[in-house]
Design a protein around this motif. Structure first.
Motif, short mmCIF file in Angstrom:
data_model
loop_
_atom_site.label_atom_id
_atom_site.label_comp_id
_atom_site.label_asym_id
_atom_site.label_seq_id
_atom_site.Cartn_x
_atom_site.Cartn_y
_atom_site.Cartn_z
N ALA A 23 0.83 -1.21 0.00
CA ALA A 23 0.00 0.00 0.00
C ALA A 23 0.86 1.25 0.00
O ALA A 23 0.60 2.21 -0.74
N LEU A 24 1.91 1.26 0.81
CA LEU A 24 2.79 2.43 0.88
C LEU A 24 3.63 2.59 -0.39
O LEU A 24 3.91 3.71 -0.81
N GLN A 25 4.02 1.48 -1.00
CA GLN A 25 4.81 1.55 -2.23
C GLN A 25 4.00 2.04 -3.42
O GLN A 25 4.56 2.41 -4.45
N ALA A 26 2.68 2.08 -3.28
CA ALA A 26 1.84 2.61 -4.35
C ALA A 26 1.98 4.13 -4.49
O ALA A 26 1.64 4.69 -5.53
N PHE A 27 2.48 4.78 -3.44
CA PHE A 27 2.72 6.23 -3.50
C PHE A 27 4.05 6.50 -4.17
O PHE A 27 4.96 5.67 -4.13
N PRO A 28 4.21 7.68 -4.76
CA PRO A 28 5.51 8.02 -5.37
C PRO A 28 6.64 7.92 -4.33
O PRO A 28 6.43 8.19 -3.15
N ASP A 29 7.82 7.56 -4.80
CA ASP A 29 8.98 7.43 -3.92
C ASP A 29 9.25 8.71 -3.13
O ASP A 29 9.72 8.66 -2.00
N THR A 30 8.94 9.85 -3.72
CA THR A 30 9.24 11.13 -3.08
C THR A 30 8.19 11.54 -2.04
O THR A 30 8.39 12.53 -1.33
N THR A 31 7.09 10.81 -1.94
CA THR A 31 6.06 11.11 -0.95
C THR A 31 6.51 10.63 0.43
O THR A 31 6.81 9.45 0.60
N PRO A 32 6.57 11.53 1.42
CA PRO A 32 6.92 11.08 2.78
C PRO A 32 5.83 10.14 3.31
O PRO A 32 4.64 10.39 3.11
N LYS A 33 6.26 9.07 3.95
CA LYS A 33 5.33 8.09 4.50
C LYS A 33 5.61 7.93 5.98
O LYS A 33 6.70 7.55 6.37
N LEU A 34 4.62 8.24 6.80
CA LEU A 34 4.76 8.17 8.25
C LEU A 34 3.83 7.09 8.79
O LEU A 34 2.64 7.11 8.51
N VAL A 35 4.39 6.17 9.55
CA VAL A 35 3.62 5.06 10.07
C VAL A 35 3.89 4.92 11.56
O VAL A 35 5.05 4.93 11.98
N VAL A 36 2.84 4.79 12.34
CA VAL A 36 2.96 4.49 13.77
C VAL A 36 2.08 3.28 14.03
O VAL A 36 0.87 3.32 13.79
N LEU A 37 2.70 2.22 14.49
CA LEU A 37 1.99 0.98 14.77
C LEU A 37 1.94 0.78 16.28
O LEU A 37 2.94 0.48 16.91
N GLN A 38 0.77 0.97 16.83
CA GLN A 38 0.57 0.85 18.27
C GLN A 38 -0.08 -0.50 18.53
O GLN A 38 -1.29 -0.62 18.68
N ALA A 60 5.32 0.06 18.45
CA ALA A 60 5.24 0.05 19.91
C ALA A 60 6.08 -1.01 20.58
O ALA A 60 6.44 -0.86 21.73
N ALA A 61 6.38 -2.09 19.87
CA ALA A 61 7.11 -3.19 20.51
C ALA A 61 7.89 -3.99 19.47
O ALA A 61 7.51 -4.06 18.30
N ARG A 62 8.98 -4.58 19.93
CA ARG A 62 9.77 -5.45 19.06
C ARG A 62 8.91 -6.65 18.63
O ARG A 62 7.90 -6.96 19.25
N HIS A 63 9.33 -7.31 17.57
CA HIS A 63 8.53 -8.40 16.99
C HIS A 63 8.17 -9.50 17.98
O HIS A 63 7.14 -10.14 17.85
N ASP A 64 8.98 -9.69 18.99
CA ASP A 64 8.74 -10.78 19.94
C ASP A 64 8.25 -10.29 21.30
O ASP A 64 8.32 -11.02 22.28
N ARG A 65 7.74 -9.05 21.35
CA ARG A 65 7.32 -8.45 22.62
C ARG A 65 5.91 -7.89 22.52
O ARG A 65 5.45 -7.48 21.46
N THR A 66 5.24 -7.86 23.66
CA THR A 66 3.95 -7.18 23.72
C THR A 66 4.19 -5.70 23.98
O THR A 66 5.25 -5.30 24.44
N SER A 67 3.20 -4.91 23.67
CA SER A 67 3.28 -3.47 23.90
C SER A 67 2.92 -3.20 25.35
O SER A 67 1.96 -3.74 25.88
N PHE A 68 3.70 -2.35 25.99
CA PHE A 68 3.47 -2.04 27.40
C PHE A 68 2.18 -1.24 27.57
O PHE A 68 1.92 -0.30 26.83
N THR A 78 0.56 2.60 26.76
CA THR A 78 1.48 3.58 27.34
C THR A 78 2.33 4.19 26.23
O THR A 78 2.56 5.39 26.19
N PHE A 79 2.80 3.35 25.30
CA PHE A 79 3.54 3.83 24.14
C PHE A 79 2.75 4.91 23.40
O PHE A 79 3.27 5.98 23.09
N GLY A 80 1.47 4.64 23.12
CA GLY A 80 0.65 5.59 22.39
C GLY A 80 0.49 6.90 23.12
O GLY A 80 0.58 7.97 22.52
#
Length: 136
Positions: A23-38, A60-68, A78-80
């Motif tokens: 989905a993000l690669q569908a935008f032009p390369d020069t378009t800033p893409k900001l993602v926050v995964l909570q 919010a958390a490493r691949h093998d961790r839950t979000s605090f 708490t991260f959010g």
């Protein structure tokens, strides 16, 4: 599983790292893409997003961790809450988002989350800085 077995594409059934990357690669390369995964284990999106030009964000958390602070009841983790608080102090309008110092914001979020986890004796969630390929 019934829908998948019936031939439904996986991307129609789940929000996956690959789906977000495409989905993000569908935008032009020069378009800033900001993602926050909570979400718990959100750092697992990092490998798929590494090739997305112009992407920066936080997980919010490493691949093998839950979000605090991912407990029933609160409006966000708490991260959010820490992330929103830091962003509110820097943002005058949405057009300023791409120009923010995201590595510095990440360092501050990471430090505050670690302090809150330590205060409660929680297992560290180890938030992740998401960085894609440089924009062309």
């Amino acid at each position: 599983m019934t829908a998948r077995r019936a031939g439904a594409p996986a991307d129609d059934l789940v929000f996956s790292p690959g789906m977000l990357a495409r989905a993000l690669q569908a935008f032009p390369d020069t378009t800033p893409k900001l993602v926050v995964l909570q979400a718990c284990h959100a750092g697992g999106f990092a490998p798929a997003l590494a090739g997305v030009p112009g992407l920066v964000g936080l997980a919010a958390a490493r691949h093998d961790r839950t979000s605090f602070g991912c407990d029933p009841g609160p409006d966000m983790t708490t991260f959010g809450a820490i992330y929103i608080g830091l962003l509110a102090g820097r943002l005058t309008d949405a057009s300023a988002l791409p120009a923010l110092d995201w590595p510095a914001i990440y360092q501050q979020v990471q430090a505050r989350v670690a302090a809150a986890e330590a205060a409660q004796g929680a297992t560290p969630s180890l938030p992740v800085l998401l960085e894609g390929a440089p924009a062309q």
